[in-house]
Design a protein around this motif. Structure first.
Motif, PDB file in Angstrom:
ATOM      1  N   UNK A 186       0.858  -1.175   0.000  1.00 56.78           N
ATOM      2  CA  UNK A 186       0.000   0.000   0.000  1.00 56.78           C
ATOM      3  C   UNK A 186       0.900   1.232   0.000  1.00 56.78           C
ATOM      4  N   UNK A 187       0.742   2.122  -0.974  1.00 58.40           N
ATOM      5  CA  UNK A 187       1.571   3.314  -1.104  1.00 58.40           C
ATOM      6  C   UNK A 187       0.732   4.570  -0.948  1.00 58.40           C
ATOM      7  N   UNK A 188       1.360   5.650  -0.487  1.00 59.22           N
ATOM      8  CA  UNK A 188       0.719   6.953  -0.391  1.00 59.22           C
ATOM      9  C   UNK A 188       1.125   7.790  -1.596  1.00 59.22           C
ATOM     10  N   UNK A 238      -4.366  13.835  -1.583  1.00 56.89           N
ATOM     11  CA  UNK A 238      -3.517  12.778  -1.037  1.00 56.89           C
ATOM     12  C   UNK A 238      -4.372  11.536  -0.844  1.00 56.89           C
ATOM     13  N   UNK A 239      -3.835  10.384  -1.244  1.00 63.55           N
ATOM     14  CA  UNK A 239      -4.581   9.140  -1.139  1.00 63.55           C
ATOM     15  C   UNK A 239      -3.624   7.962  -1.051  1.00 63.55           C
ATOM     16  N   UNK A 240      -4.140   6.829  -0.621  1.00 60.52           N
ATOM     17  CA  UNK A 240      -3.375   5.588  -0.545  1.00 60.52           C
ATOM     18  C   UNK A 240      -3.943   4.614  -1.562  1.00 60.52           C
ATOM     19  N   UNK A 265       7.003   9.869   0.073  1.00 59.08           N
ATOM     20  CA  UNK A 265       7.910   9.119   0.920  1.00 59.08           C
ATOM     21  C   UNK A 265       7.338   9.136   2.324  1.00 59.08           C
ATOM     22  N   UNK A 266       6.976   7.980   2.821  1.00 54.34           N
ATOM     23  CA  UNK A 266       6.372   7.883   4.136  1.00 54.34           C
ATOM     24  C   UNK A 266       7.127   6.871   4.974  1.00 54.34           C
TER      25      UNK A 266
END
Length: 64
Positions: free
Chosen positions: A3-5, A14-16, A40-41
């Protein structure tokens, strides 16, 4: 799959999203359809912010 942001380059939404690693550059915004860039999270578990963190703990483990 991971799962990426993401953040939209147009509307800044902003979404995942769950997407294969090799398709991260093909993700589009679900609101406006524009290209989205991966954010980048940090999702690791290595950061300890609990009450046991101090310089005395480092000394007892050989890092002080």
């Amino acid at each position: 799959m991971p799962n990426y942001d993401f953040k939209c380059t147009s509307c800044q939404n902003k979404f995942s999203k769950i997407v294969p690693i090799n398709e991260r550059d093909k993700v589009t915004c679900p609101m406006c359809g524009s290209k989205a860039n991966q954010l980048l999270t940090w999702s690791g578990g290595l950061l300890n912010t609990g009450s046991g963190t101090s310089s005395t703990n480092c000394g007892s483990s050989g890092f002080g």
